[in-house]
Design an enzyme around this catalytic site. Structure first.
Site, PDB file in Angstrom:
ATOM      1  N   SER A   8       0.226   2.458  14.264  1.00 45.48           N
ATOM      2  CA  SER A   8      -0.005   3.057  15.574  1.00 45.48           C
ATOM      3  C   SER A   8      -1.052   4.169  15.511  1.00 45.48           C
ATOM      4  O   SER A   8      -1.484   4.674  16.531  1.00 45.48           O
ATOM      5  CB  SER A   8       1.312   3.606  16.122  1.00 45.48           C
ATOM      6  OG  SER A   8       1.797   4.593  15.253  1.00 45.48           O
TER       7      SER A   8
ATOM      8  N   GLN B 151      -1.547   1.900   4.260  1.00 50.90           N
ATOM      9  CA  GLN B 151      -0.782   3.146   4.353  1.00 50.90           C
ATOM     10  C   GLN B 151       0.592   2.960   3.724  1.00 50.90           C
ATOM     11  O   GLN B 151       1.348   3.904   3.608  1.00 50.90           O
ATOM     12  CB  GLN B 151      -0.568   3.504   5.827  1.00 50.90           C
ATOM     13  CG  GLN B 151      -1.839   3.760   6.587  1.00 50.90           C
ATOM     14  CD  GLN B 151      -1.514   4.094   8.039  1.00 50.90           C
ATOM     15  OE1 GLN B 151      -1.125   5.210   8.364  1.00 50.90           O
ATOM     16  NE2 GLN B 151      -1.659   3.131   8.922  1.00 50.90           N
TER      17      GLN B 151
ATOM     18  N   HIS C 202      -1.894   6.360   1.004  1.00 46.59           N
ATOM     19  CA  HIS C 202      -0.732   7.260   1.065  1.00 46.59           C
ATOM     20  C   HIS C 202       0.075   7.227  -0.225  1.00 46.59           C
ATOM     21  O   HIS C 202       1.195   7.718  -0.267  1.00 46.59           O
ATOM     22  CB  HIS C 202       0.158   6.918   2.262  1.00 46.59           C
ATOM     23  CG  HIS C 202      -0.473   7.304   3.582  1.00 46.59           C
ATOM     24  ND1 HIS C 202       0.016   6.901   4.794  1.00 46.59           N
ATOM     25  CD2 HIS C 202      -1.550   8.063   3.852  1.00 46.59           C
ATOM     26  CE1 HIS C 202      -0.750   7.388   5.772  1.00 46.59           C
ATOM     27  NE2 HIS C 202      -1.712   8.099   5.221  1.00 46.59           N
TER      28      HIS C 202
ATOM     29  N   CYS D 247       5.715  18.236 -19.879  1.00 39.13           N
ATOM     30  CA  CYS D 247       6.149  19.627 -19.719  1.00 39.13           C
ATOM     31  C   CYS D 247       7.643  19.794 -19.459  1.00 39.13           C
ATOM     32  O   CYS D 247       8.153  20.916 -19.451  1.00 39.13           O
ATOM     33  CB  CYS D 247       5.352  20.303 -18.597  1.00 39.13           C
ATOM     34  SG  CYS D 247       5.841  19.760 -16.952  1.00 39.13           S
TER      35      CYS D 247
ATOM     36  N   CYS E  50       1.222  19.551 -14.288  1.00 39.15           N
ATOM     37  CA  CYS E  50       0.714  19.942 -15.609  1.00 39.15           C
ATOM     38  C   CYS E  50      -0.399  18.978 -16.021  1.00 39.15           C
ATOM     39  O   CYS E  50      -1.221  19.282 -16.874  1.00 39.15           O
ATOM     40  CB  CYS E  50       1.836  19.973 -16.648  1.00 39.15           C
ATOM     41  SG  CYS E  50       2.347  18.350 -17.231  1.00 39.15           S
TER      42      CYS E  50
END
Ligand SMILES: [Zn+2]
Length: 286
Positions: free
Chosen positions: A215, A108, A128, A174, A140
């Site tokens: 946890s 994570q 994550h 972009c 884009c």
């Protein structure tokens, strides 16, 4: 000494080709001085208002105030850049070498410290995201770009962002701002960015799941643990306090709770594997 039940489980798992999976969270990076950023270390002040991490790490906030979100992430990235991997990272890398194709690491943590000690990208699932990458904030393209060079992490003033830095954080396709490649609180897991399907597939193939330093407040880790239990796999929680996994594992014949620091437990596990199992695929190198 390794717990007897666990030693037996390991012994039989090593006779198979099933996965032995390590699911890790912020506790693993804590020894490197990286806070969870969910607590007070993650609070951020804009003007006279304090924002919670759960407000900052959102697409909503990025849409309203992308620059401020970037200031926060540059602070976090600076913490990570100045941190070093700790014994748990090295021990996990050692376990990968000992367990070969049976090994899988689901993390994570977005700090990229597993990769810094050489954990293989094909056995590592960063569910994550990873702060070493950025992507277009306007989608884009769904391409990932390495985090741009040119930031002075050593001397960064954590509350500012320069024009030069903003230019570095501009999408080459972009011209919109890039965003950190991390899963935000108001977003969903998917395969392309976060390897959701792959992580669930690994869960289905796991004979043993070790949960370390987390946890269990987020969805996917809990889903993975439930899936392994459902498939009659063995789930071991290694955590210093009670957690969301504790309830799941209490009074279960295929669950085990170990109240130990991750690094201490991993060290014991590596020693056990070295002393009690002649791991044949490793011996072939001798
Ligand atoms: Zn773009």
């Amino acid at each position: 000494m390794l717990n007897q039940t666990l030693a037996e489980q390991l012994h039989s798992a090593l006779q198979t080709t099933s996965k032995i999976t390590f699911l890790v969270g912020a506790g693993i990076s804590a020894d490197s001085g990286i806070p969870t950023f969910r607590g007070k270390e993650g609070y951020w002040t804009i003007g006279s208002k304090n924002y919670h991490p759960q407000e900052m790490a959102t697409n909503r906030m990025f849409q309203i105030n992308a620059e401020e979100v970037w200031k926060w992430y540059l602070y976090r990235k600076g913490v990570v850049e100045n941190a070093n991997p700790n014994p748990s990272h090295f021990l996990l890398k050692e376990l990968e070498e000992l367990l070969h194709s049976q090994f899988a690491l689901v993390t994570q943590n977005v700090d990229g410290l597993h990769k810094r000690v050489g954990s293989s990208p094909d056995k590592l699932f960063s569910i994550h995201g990873d702060l070493n990458y950025v992507r277009c904030g306007d989608t884009c393209t769904n391409e990932l770009y390495p985090f741009p060079d040119g930031f002075d992490w050593k001397n960064r003033n954590q509350s500012t962002i320069t024009e030069t830095e903003l230019k570095l954080l501009t999408c080459p396709k972009c011209g919109e701002l890039l965003r950190p490649h991390v899963l935000w609180f108001d977003e969903y897991y998917n395969e392309h960015y976060y390897k959701f399907d792959s992580a669930m597939k690994i869960a289905g193939e796991s004979r043993i799941l070790f949960i370390l330093g987390t946890s269990g407040v987020t969805n996917l880790p809990m889903l993975i643990a439930e899936d392994v239990l459902y498939n009659k796999g063995f789930v071991v929680e290694v955590y210093t306090d009670e957690s969301h996994f504790t309830h799941l594992l209490t009074n279960r014949s295929n669950g085990l709770i170990i109240r130990e620091k991750s690094s201490v437990f991993l060290d014991g596990l590596v020693n056990h594997l070295r002393n009690h199992h002649s791991l044949p695929r490793r011996n072939s190198h001798n």
